[in-house]
Design an enzyme around this catalytic site. Structure first.
Site, PDB file in Angstrom:
ATOM      1  N   HIS A   1       0.845  -1.138   0.138  1.00 33.78           N
ATOM      2  CA  HIS A   1       0.126  -0.036   0.114  1.00 33.78           C
ATOM      3  C   HIS A   1       0.879   1.403   0.145  1.00 33.78           C
ATOM      4  O   HIS A   1       0.668   2.293  -0.616  1.00 33.78           O
ATOM      5  CB  HIS A   1      -0.889   0.109   1.171  1.00 33.78           C
ATOM      6  CG  HIS A   1      -1.867   1.209   1.421  1.00 33.78           C
ATOM      7  ND1 HIS A   1      -1.501   2.059   2.492  1.00 33.78           N
ATOM      8  CD2 HIS A   1      -2.753   1.726   0.600  1.00 33.78           C
ATOM      9  CE1 HIS A   1      -2.189   3.018   2.374  1.00 33.78           C
ATOM     10  NE2 HIS A   1      -3.304   2.913   1.378  1.00 33.78           N
TER      11      HIS A   1
ATOM     12  N   GLU B   1       2.081   1.807  -3.397  1.00 31.43           N
ATOM     13  CA  GLU B   1       0.950   2.247  -4.282  1.00 31.43           C
ATOM     14  C   GLU B   1       0.794   4.000  -4.168  1.00 31.43           C
ATOM     15  O   GLU B   1       0.718   4.864  -5.074  1.00 31.43           O
ATOM     16  CB  GLU B   1      -0.431   1.990  -3.791  1.00 31.43           C
ATOM     17  CG  GLU B   1      -1.698   2.559  -4.496  1.00 31.43           C
ATOM     18  CD  GLU B   1      -2.869   2.588  -3.543  1.00 31.43           C
ATOM     19  OE1 GLU B   1      -3.555   3.773  -3.470  1.00 31.43           O
ATOM     20  OE2 GLU B   1      -3.144   1.599  -2.700  1.00 31.43           O
ATOM     21  N   HIS B   2       0.989   4.478  -2.852  1.00 30.15           N
ATOM     22  CA  HIS B   2       1.029   5.958  -2.894  1.00 30.15           C
ATOM     23  C   HIS B   2       2.158   6.510  -3.410  1.00 30.15           C
ATOM     24  O   HIS B   2       2.101   7.570  -4.180  1.00 30.15           O
ATOM     25  CB  HIS B   2       1.204   6.352  -1.372  1.00 30.15           C
ATOM     26  CG  HIS B   2      -0.042   6.194  -0.413  1.00 30.15           C
ATOM     27  ND1 HIS B   2      -0.566   7.526  -0.032  1.00 30.15           N
ATOM     28  CD2 HIS B   2      -1.050   5.265  -0.345  1.00 30.15           C
ATOM     29  CE1 HIS B   2      -1.751   6.965   0.606  1.00 30.15           C
ATOM     30  NE2 HIS B   2      -2.005   5.754   0.299  1.00 30.15           N
TER      31      HIS B   2
ATOM     32  N   GLU C   1      -3.318   7.843   7.512  1.00 29.83           N
ATOM     33  CA  GLU C   1      -4.684   7.126   6.993  1.00 29.83           C
ATOM     34  C   GLU C   1      -5.004   5.941   8.170  1.00 29.83           C
ATOM     35  O   GLU C   1      -6.100   5.813   8.292  1.00 29.83           O
ATOM     36  CB  GLU C   1      -4.186   6.635   5.824  1.00 29.83           C
ATOM     37  CG  GLU C   1      -5.426   5.877   5.018  1.00 29.83           C
ATOM     38  CD  GLU C   1      -4.936   5.205   3.515  1.00 29.83           C
ATOM     39  OE1 GLU C   1      -5.590   4.340   3.140  1.00 29.83           O
ATOM     40  OE2 GLU C   1      -3.881   6.031   3.080  1.00 29.83           O
TER      41      GLU C   1
END
Length: 446
Positions: free
Chosen positions: A70, A73-74, A150
């Site tokens: 993840h 992905e950022h 997040e």
């Protein structure tokens, strides 16, 4: 007569292109470097969705680096040698489109939805960041703070999310599905440049990716563009085999109680280890899918009828089965008790209701109604370019084939009541279950 012809023309224009067998018109091919390509035609609107799916998700992360899939992905929205940080998304927006990305256990996907004549530009930018990502230590620090925040917002501040993490961790004794996609906080805090680049250089290669293009496109033109932009990228000759630690035999029921003063509505949840949809063998998964629909898929399902309407013990009851998964998945039950009903009473009523359902068998009228609803929803799903791309991408990165995706509706329709009850008896076993109570601090456990 003129009006009839006009109506016929309008209906033809509103119908997606279908193959002779009634499925979407799907074309597949593989580039010389190993990249798989799936093209689904729909010429009703001059729009295209361009998606790149990597066969790499959080369950493929190295031990101790949870959240790196993840995190990467950022980071992929940072720059390359030819794209400044944020330029890809800005270019998509300037061309009237939208873009995003998402990470799950079995895949990471990036997409843009734009006018059909912008497809080449999307391929140019996406192929660039597949192998030419450029990161700075500032990028790492900034995005690490973003994903930590997040997690704070979506998980740490949400008792249900924290409870769900504990349920998964208890369900999977050895498999990485027991680790949250976003990662454990203490491991996310240590993610660095080496972690990100190692995952990127290992998994982000054309022979580990699937290009899914849906919408107003011609397969031959898509092939030409794919060969021009993706076909020139070198394959990763050292791509590791996708091997994961598997679950040992589960022989003991597990229980957990999660208390948090922020809980607004206590509930009981149980998960059972369950088989996923396997290529060429989806019948059992189809039976489990229909079992979930019959038990708790709607307000008129068996659990809601018994627990909410007849006995007035619950304000909600649901059943869920996530069949698209590379490895064993779960079958879940949830009961939210009514005011004055204890969690123990809710759990006991849930157990009795499941036992009654298995003993009584499937109501044929209910099964036919659900199958009819599925037929309707599958027809409407063809109107959603986004949904079509997601359906094929999730399936193919989870080990299924295009043929499996297209066979799924017919397999669902062929499932019998006896097969559903047989699946329930096989899967709903205490030994493979985790039962959790989500509750406030001031509540008693009995």
């Amino acid at each position: 007569m003129v009006r009839a012809l006009a109506l016929t023309a309008a209906l033809m224009a509103a119908t997606p292109l279908m193959a002779e067998d009634g499925h979407e018109a799907v074309t597949t091919f593989t580039l010389d470097n190993g990249m798989d390509v799936v093209v689904v035609e729909d010429h009703r609107a001059p729009v295209v969705q361009h998606m790149v799916w990597y066969r790499a998700g959080s369950a493929d992360e190295p031990i101790g680096s949870s959240g790196v899939a993840h995190f990467l992905e950022h980071l992929l929205f940072k720059g390359t040698d030819t794209l400044a940080p944020g330029e890809l998304s800005a270019t998509v927006a300037a061309n009237g489109g939208n873009d995003n990305a998402f990470t799950s256990y079995d895949y990471t996907a990036y997409f843009q939805r734009v006018a059909a004549d912008r497809l080449a530009l999307m391929m140019q930018m996406e192929s660039d960041r597949m192998r030419n990502l450029r990161l700075t230590e500032k990028d790492i620090a900034t995005e690490r703070d973003v994903i930590l925040e997040e997690r704070n917002q979506r998980t740490e501040n949400n008792p249900r999310a924290l409870f769900g993490e504990q349920m998964s961790a208890a369900q999977y004794l050895n498999h990485r599905y027991g680790v949250p996609v976003i990662g454990w906080m203490h491991e996310m805090e240590t993610l660095d440049m080496d972690d990100a680049l190692s995952f990127y250089q290992t998994h982000y290669a054309p022979n580990n990716a699937i290009l899914v293009v849906t919408g107003d496109v011609d397969p031959a033109e898509v092939r030409d563009l794919a060969e021009e932009y993706y076909g020139v990228l070198p394959a990763n000759e050292n791509l590791p085999e996708r091997v994961r630690s598997q679950e040992p035999p589960q022989t003991a029921a597990r229980r957990l109680t999660f208390k948090d003063p922020r809980v607004a509505q206590p509930y009981v949840q149980r998960s059972y280890l369950a088989p996923e949809r396997d290529p060429g063998a989806q019948q059992k998964a189809a039976a489990l899918y229909l079992l979930a629909e019959l038990l708790g898929g709607s307000t008129t399902s068996y659990m809601n009828e018994k627990l909410q309407l007849e006995q007035e013990l619950a304000v909600y009851a649901g059943a869920f089965y996530r069949g698209v998964s590379l490895d064993d998945t779960t079958f879940d039950l949830i009961v939210v008790p009514a005011q004055g009903v204890s969690l123990q009473e809710a759990e006991d009523a849930m157990d009795q209701t499941i036992a009654d359902f298995i003993a009584e068998g499937v109501n044929p009228d209910d099964l036919e109604r659900i199958k009819m609803q599925l037929r309707a929803s599958q027809v409407y799903a063809r109107d959603n370019v986004d949904g079509i791309g997601n359906r094929y991408g999730r399936a193919l990165t989870s080990g299924l084939t295009v043929q499996d995706v297209q066979a799924w509706p017919d397999i669902l329709q062929a499932v019998t009541a006896d097969e559903i009850i047989a699946a329930a008896r096989e899967v709903l076993q205490p030994e493979t279950s985790v039962t959790g109570w989500l509750m406030r601090d001031d509540e008693v456990t009995q």
